[in-house]
Design an enzyme around this catalytic site. Structure first.
Site, short mmCIF file in Angstrom:
data_model
loop_
_atom_site.label_atom_id
_atom_site.label_comp_id
_atom_site.label_asym_id
_atom_site.label_seq_id
_atom_site.Cartn_x
_atom_site.Cartn_y
_atom_site.Cartn_z
N ASP A 1 3.43 -20.36 1.43
CA ASP A 1 3.52 -21.53 0.56
C ASP A 1 2.67 -21.28 -0.69
O ASP A 1 2.11 -20.20 -0.86
CB ASP A 1 3.08 -22.81 1.29
CG ASP A 1 1.66 -22.73 1.85
OD1 ASP A 1 0.86 -21.92 1.33
OD2 ASP A 1 1.35 -23.45 2.81
N SER B 1 5.05 7.34 2.67
CA SER B 1 3.99 8.35 2.81
C SER B 1 2.79 7.83 3.57
O SER B 1 2.08 8.59 4.24
CB SER B 1 3.57 8.88 1.44
OG SER B 1 3.17 7.82 0.58
N HIS C 1 0.82 -1.21 0.00
CA HIS C 1 0.00 0.00 0.00
C HIS C 1 0.85 1.26 0.00
O HIS C 1 0.42 2.29 -0.53
CB HIS C 1 -0.96 -0.03 1.19
CG HIS C 1 -2.14 -0.92 0.98
ND1 HIS C 1 -3.41 -0.45 0.75
CD2 HIS C 1 -2.23 -2.28 0.93
CE1 HIS C 1 -4.24 -1.47 0.57
NE2 HIS C 1 -3.55 -2.59 0.69
N ASP D 1 7.82 5.48 -0.50
CA ASP D 1 8.44 6.61 0.19
C ASP D 1 7.96 6.80 1.62
O ASP D 1 8.20 7.85 2.23
CB ASP D 1 8.20 7.91 -0.60
CG ASP D 1 6.72 8.30 -0.65
OD1 ASP D 1 5.87 7.48 -0.24
OD2 ASP D 1 6.44 9.43 -1.09
#
Length: 319
Positions: free
Chosen positions: A243, A74, A64, A72
């Site tokens: 897995d 954010s 995300h 970065d």
């Protein structure tokens, strides 16, 4: 834990990624903060030991983060209002901020102002995967922290209700392939849970992509009018272990969320999923190796380097 040969990862990284990504380095902190990666690893190991579900949480956090403004950090910023990136509808349920904050606090004790929060997110995801018996891989570092965290910038995140064409489009916008989509979406769901909130819309009528028996199981766990915050496993048989079982589940109509199930309705995606279905060690190793490549590729999306951004003192606030 599966260890991926470093030279293969290096070869892939330099051959496949763009210029800005190539500015990231393996061992970026080897001189400025030699213990950086071990500090993050210790914090993650303790967190996953205390709560095995944290492994999937930290993996999801990097996904995300990277899909909005690039990798970065954010998503970590919290200004105090509801207009921060982390409060976007597509980020509902994203967590793990406490683990990142703890790692940052430890790093500031030993190497103040050196290690970025963006790199902590990437390292924590890697270590979380390893704790779930997944591959351990070298993470290129050197990301700097972003200065912008806006809820409006997170409106185009991949969604569990997206069609296959929409998912493909969103991944391609980030420079990711169909194989990356299979690996980073369905493959990443080999560990973790989801809220009934994301499942109930599939259960209004008989979804043809759901095995009829499994449909009844899902309906019993997530009944209409029930608690939408109840969490159920994404990989019904091994939610805490990395897995390839998730792919067998999807093939058999036991995908929990729609965005996993629709992958098997696309001919190209079906071929990719089938390639990871075999129970032999080679197939499992291929999944681990390909997943590693996809994670490194994703971890290079929109990175800020050099004089861009900053190194935050607190991950939840810009300097």
């Amino acid at each position: 834990m599966i260890t991926i040969a470093l030279f293969l990862v290096l070869l892939y990284f330099h051959d496949q990624l763009g210029y800005s990504a190539a500015q990231l380095q393996f061992g970026f902190y080897s001189e400025t903060c030699p213990s950086a990666e071990s500090i993050v690893r210790d914090v993650v190991q303790q967190a996953v030991t205390n709560d095995p579900g944290k492994a999937a949480v930290l993996l999801r956090l990097q996904f995300h983060d990277c899909f909005v403004e690039g990798c970065d950090g954010s998503i970590l910023i919290k200004h105090g209002g509801n207009d921060d990136e982390r409060f976007a509808a597509g980020n509902a349920g994203v967590a793990g901020f406490d683990v990142i904050d703890e790692a940052k606090s430890e790093l500031e004790r030993f190497c103040p102002g050196v290690v970025s929060c963006a790199d902590i997110v990437a390292l924590a995801a890697r270590d979380a995967i390893a704790e779930a018996k997944g591959p351990f891989y070298e993470v290129p570092t050197g990301r700097r922290d972003g200065l912008i965290a806006n809820v409006d910038h997170a409106k185009n995140l991949p969604d569990v209700q997206d069609s296959i064409n929409t998912l493909k489009s969103k991944f391609r916008e980030k420079g990711l392939s169909d194989q990356d989509l299979v690996l980073l979406s369905a493959g990443a769901h080999t560990i973790g849970t989801t809220a009934c909130f994301f499942v109930i819309p599939r259960l209004d009528a008989q979804d043809p992509t759901i095995n009829p028996e499994f449909f009844q199981i899902l309906r019993s766990k997530c009944p209409q009018g029930g608690d939408v915050n109840v969490r159920i496993p994404l990989d019904w048989d091994s939610q805490f272990v990395f897995d390839n079982q998730i792919f067998q589940n999807i093939k058999n109509g036991r995908g929990v969320i729609l965005s996993d199930s629709v992958l098997y309705q696309d001919n190209n995606m079906k071929k990719i999923i089938d390639s990871y279905l075999e129970t032999n060690q080679s197939s499992k190793a291929n999944f681990a190796a390909d997943f590693t490549k996809a994670m490194i590729k994703m971890g290079a999306i929109g990175v800020k380097i050099g004089a861009e951004g900053e190194i935050r003192r607190l991950c939840s606030a810009t300097n």
